[in-house]
Design a protein around this motif. Sequence first.
Motif, PDB file in Angstrom:
ATOM      1  N   SER A   1       0.843  -1.197   0.000  1.00 42.43           N
ATOM      2  CA  SER A   1       0.000   0.000   0.000  1.00 42.43           C
ATOM      3  C   SER A   1       0.880   1.250   0.000  1.00 42.43           C
ATOM      4  O   SER A   1       1.790   1.366   0.823  1.00 42.43           O
ATOM      5  CB  SER A   1      -0.898   0.042   1.236  1.00 42.43           C
ATOM      6  N   ALA A   2       0.579   2.162  -0.908  1.00 44.83           N
ATOM      7  CA  ALA A   2       1.340   3.413  -0.980  1.00 44.83           C
ATOM      8  C   ALA A   2       0.955   4.313   0.190  1.00 44.83           C
ATOM      9  O   ALA A   2      -0.144   4.188   0.724  1.00 44.83           O
ATOM     10  CB  ALA A   2       1.054   4.095  -2.301  1.00 44.83           C
ATOM     11  N   PRO A   3       1.839   5.228   0.589  1.00 47.48           N
ATOM     12  CA  PRO A   3       1.493   6.158   1.669  1.00 47.48           C
ATOM     13  C   PRO A   3       0.177   6.877   1.353  1.00 47.48           C
ATOM     14  O   PRO A   3      -0.035   7.290   0.215  1.00 47.48           O
ATOM     15  CB  PRO A   3       2.661   7.145   1.684  1.00 47.48           C
ATOM     16  N   GLY A   4      -0.701   6.964   2.349  1.00 46.04           N
ATOM     17  CA  GLY A   4      -1.986   7.634   2.146  1.00 46.04           C
ATOM     18  C   GLY A   4      -3.068   6.715   1.627  1.00 46.04           C
ATOM     19  O   GLY A   4      -4.229   7.074   1.591  1.00 46.04           O
ATOM     20  N   LYS A   5      -2.691   5.505   1.193  1.00 40.20           N
ATOM     21  CA  LYS A   5      -3.692   4.573   0.679  1.00 40.20           C
ATOM     22  C   LYS A   5      -4.057   3.547   1.756  1.00 40.20           C
ATOM     23  O   LYS A   5      -3.339   3.381   2.735  1.00 40.20           O
ATOM     24  CB  LYS A   5      -3.134   3.844  -0.563  1.00 40.20           C
ATOM     25  N   GLN A   6      -5.158   2.847   1.503  1.00 43.11           N
ATOM     26  CA  GLN A   6      -5.649   1.894   2.492  1.00 43.11           C
ATOM     27  C   GLN A   6      -4.612   0.816   2.803  1.00 43.11           C
ATOM     28  O   GLN A   6      -3.978   0.273   1.901  1.00 43.11           O
ATOM     29  CB  GLN A   6      -6.911   1.208   1.958  1.00 43.11           C
ATOM     30  N   GLY A   7      -4.465   0.527   4.083  1.00 44.21           N
ATOM     31  CA  GLY A   7      -3.579  -0.563   4.502  1.00 44.21           C
ATOM     32  C   GLY A   7      -2.139  -0.145   4.708  1.00 44.21           C
ATOM     33  O   GLY A   7      -1.297  -0.953   5.068  1.00 44.21           O
ATOM     34  N   HIS A   8      -1.845   1.153   4.472  1.00 42.76           N
ATOM     35  CA  HIS A   8      -0.483   1.649   4.707  1.00 42.76           C
ATOM     36  C   HIS A   8      -0.372   2.126   6.153  1.00 42.76           C
ATOM     37  O   HIS A   8      -1.160   2.950   6.595  1.00 42.76           O
ATOM     38  CB  HIS A   8      -0.162   2.802   3.755  1.00 42.76           C
ATOM     39  N   TYR A   9       0.601   1.584   6.866  1.00 44.13           N
ATOM     40  CA  TYR A   9       0.821   2.001   8.251  1.00 44.13           C
ATOM     41  C   TYR A   9       2.306   2.159   8.519  1.00 44.13           C
ATOM     42  O   TYR A   9       3.123   1.531   7.836  1.00 44.13           O
ATOM     43  CB  TYR A   9       0.261   0.949   9.233  1.00 44.13           C
ATOM     44  N   GLY A  10       2.620   2.957   9.514  1.00 38.64           N
ATOM     45  CA  GLY A  10       4.001   3.075   9.965  1.00 38.64           C
ATOM     46  C   GLY A  10       4.403   1.829  10.749  1.00 38.64           C
ATOM     47  O   GLY A  10       3.542   1.056  11.175  1.00 38.64           O
ATOM     48  N   SER A  11       5.696   1.646  10.930  1.00 38.33           N
ATOM     49  CA  SER A  11       6.232   0.440  11.579  1.00 38.33           C
ATOM     50  C   SER A  11       5.580   0.156  12.928  1.00 38.33           C
ATOM     51  O   SER A  11       5.210  -0.980  13.214  1.00 38.33           O
ATOM     52  CB  SER A  11       7.728   0.570  11.812  1.00 38.33           C
ATOM     53  N   GLU A  12       5.435   1.226  13.742  1.00 41.49           N
ATOM     54  CA  GLU A  12       4.928   0.989  15.094  1.00 41.49           C
ATOM     55  C   GLU A  12       3.493   0.462  15.076  1.00 41.49           C
ATOM     56  O   GLU A  12       3.151  -0.454  15.819  1.00 41.49           O
ATOM     57  CB  GLU A  12       5.013   2.263  15.923  1.00 41.49           C
ATOM     58  N   THR A  13       2.675   1.063  14.225  1.00 40.86           N
ATOM     59  CA  THR A  13       1.290   0.588  14.102  1.00 40.86           C
ATOM     60  C   THR A  13       1.288  -0.850  13.583  1.00 40.86           C
ATOM     61  O   THR A  13       0.525  -1.689  14.063  1.00 40.86           O
ATOM     62  CB  THR A  13       0.497   1.501  13.141  1.00 40.86           C
ATOM     63  N   TRP A  14       2.156  -1.123  12.615  1.00 34.80           N
ATOM     64  CA  TRP A  14       2.226  -2.481  12.072  1.00 34.80           C
ATOM     65  C   TRP A  14       2.539  -3.507  13.160  1.00 34.80           C
ATOM     66  O   TRP A  14       1.929  -4.578  13.211  1.00 34.80           O
ATOM     67  CB  TRP A  14       3.308  -2.566  10.970  1.00 34.80           C
ATOM     68  N   ILE A  15       3.485  -3.144  14.015  1.00 34.45           N
ATOM     69  CA  ILE A  15       3.872  -4.082  15.082  1.00 34.45           C
ATOM     70  C   ILE A  15       2.650  -4.397  15.951  1.00 34.45           C
ATOM     71  O   ILE A  15       2.362  -5.554  16.256  1.00 34.45           O
ATOM     72  CB  ILE A  15       5.042  -3.503  15.919  1.00 34.45           C
ATOM     73  N   GLU A  16       1.879  -3.324  16.283  1.00 37.59           N
ATOM     74  CA  GLU A  16       0.659  -3.528  17.078  1.00 37.59           C
ATOM     75  C   GLU A  16      -0.360  -4.396  16.347  1.00 37.59           C
ATOM     76  O   GLU A  16      -0.963  -5.289  16.928  1.00 37.59           O
ATOM     77  CB  GLU A  16      -0.017  -2.176  17.360  1.00 37.59           C
TER      78      GLU A  16
END
Lengths: 287, 202
Positions: free
Chosen positions: B95-110
Motif C-alpha cells: 500500500s502506498a502512503p496515504g492509501k488503504q492498509g499503509h501504516y508506519g512500523s509501530e502501528t504495524w507491530i501492534e
Amino acid sequence: MNWVVGVTRVFLLWLAFAVAWQGEVSATVDEYPPVEAELVSEVLSVRPEEPFWVALHLKMGKGWHTYWINPGEGGLATKVEWRLPDGIEAGPLQWPYPVKFETAGIVNYGYEGEILLLSEMKAPASLKDGDSFKIGARAEWLACKKICIPGNAELKIKFVVRDLNSGRRNRWAETFDKIRTELPSDFPGWKVGANAEGRKIRVLLEPSVRSAARLKEVYFFAEDKAVIDYSAAQKFLKKGNVYYLSLVKAEAAAKKAPSRLRGVLVSQTGWEKGRPEKALKVDVPIQ
Amino acid sequence: MKRYSVLIMSLVLFLGCGTVYSDVAAVGDQAPDFALRDIFKKEHALSDYGGKFVVLEWTNYDCPFVRKHYDSRNMQNLQQTYGDKGIIWLSINSSAPGKQGHYGSETWIELVDQEKASPAAVLLDPDGTVGRRYGAKTTPHIFVINPEGILIYKGAIDDKPSTNVTDVKTAKNYLTAALDEAMAGQAVSNAATEPYGCSVKY
C-alpha cells in the motif's frame, strides 16, 4: 429555578444538535452506505402467463463502483438470490456491458452511477385477477472506491395481478428500455471467430451485411476467469474486410488452454448502422 | 551499413520490449530477488532464504477479503503450520502512503500482534516495486518459491472468491495443495490460478 431549567434545556438542545451534527459529519466522511439497493419492476401489474421484467437497482455513491459478472483483477461480482413465490420462475440475471476501471495498472470491470441487473420472470396461468404476491431477493455486492466495502440487502417488491392490456408500464419502464440496449446482443450481420497461438488469442470479426457499422475502437470483456490477461493491451486492427482483436492469454490459462471465448465485445461506433447497441455477445470456440 | 544499423536498432528495440513484457515474474521463472525492510526495520532479501520454500503473501489488513482469512484465523493457522515445517512465510504490504492498509512500523507491530499473526516477517513495500515485479494484483495474492529459487505457484489462496468467513471451511486451498505437493517432491498440479481480493493499493 426557571432559569436553571432554561439553561439545561438549551444545553440539552445543543447536545442533541451536536450529536446529530457529528453523526452527519461522519456519515459524509465515510460516505456510508456507498450503495443503495432496491428491486424495481417494469410493469405496474402482472398478467397470467405473460413474462415480466424485474431488476436489482444499484445506486452507487459518487466515485464508488460495483462489479460485473467477471470483476477482472480483484473485486467481486454482485450476487442476486431470488426468493420466489410458487409458480414464478426467474430467468438468468442479465448484465449490461460494464466499463473498465484502471487504477495503478490493475484492471477491473464494473459499474458506476446507477445500474439495473435484470431478470425476466415467468408468470403461471394459475394467477387470478386481483391476486397479489411478493418477489424477494438477497443481493450481495462489493463496492470499492479507494477502499472496498461489502454490502448486502434483503429486498422485496409487491405485485398485483390485473388482466389489463394497457396502462401497465410504470415509471421504471423507460430505464428498462434503455438498459436493454446495453445488454449484449447477437448481430447476425457479423461473423465472429477466435483462434489461439502461443500466448495470444485472436478474435476475428467479419461483416457480412452492408448495414454493418465501421468499427473504430473495440474492447473485449471476458466473461470467464482465467482466460485473458486483463491488463495486457488489446490490439485492434483491420486487414481488408476483416477486423482483428489480439488478446493475451491469462497466465492461469497457460497450462490448460481455454476452449471457448465467452464475453462481450463493445464497439464505440456500434455494430449496425441505425442501431444503438454497442455490445456484441461472444460465445465461440477457440481454435 | 546504415540499413543494418536500423535493423539492429529495431531488433534491440524489439528485444527490449520483450524484456519489459517478461519483467513480471511468471511460474517456472527464477523468482526475482528483492530486499525489503520488515516492520522492525530489519532487511530481508529473498536470497537470504535460498534452499528453503518461501511463501509470499500480499496483504492489506483493511481489505475485506484479507479480513475473511484473518478473522477466520485461516491465515494465522497456515503461517503457524507451515512455519513449523521450516517454510519461510513473508507477508508483504505494498500500500502506498496515504492509501488503504499503509501504516508506519509501530502501528504495524501492534496490528500484527493483535492479529496474532506469525509470518517469518511482515515486509513493507510502500513504493510497490516488489509488488509490480511479481505482478501482485490483489490482497491476498500468493506466491510460492521452491528451494532452488523457482516460482512454483502464483495465484489465489483458495477457490472461493468471497468475503464470507464461512466459505473458508468449504474452499479448496490452492496454497496448501501447492506446498504439500512440492514438499513431497511432486510437481504442482495447479501452478497458476486467478487471484481474488481487493486490488493492491499501489
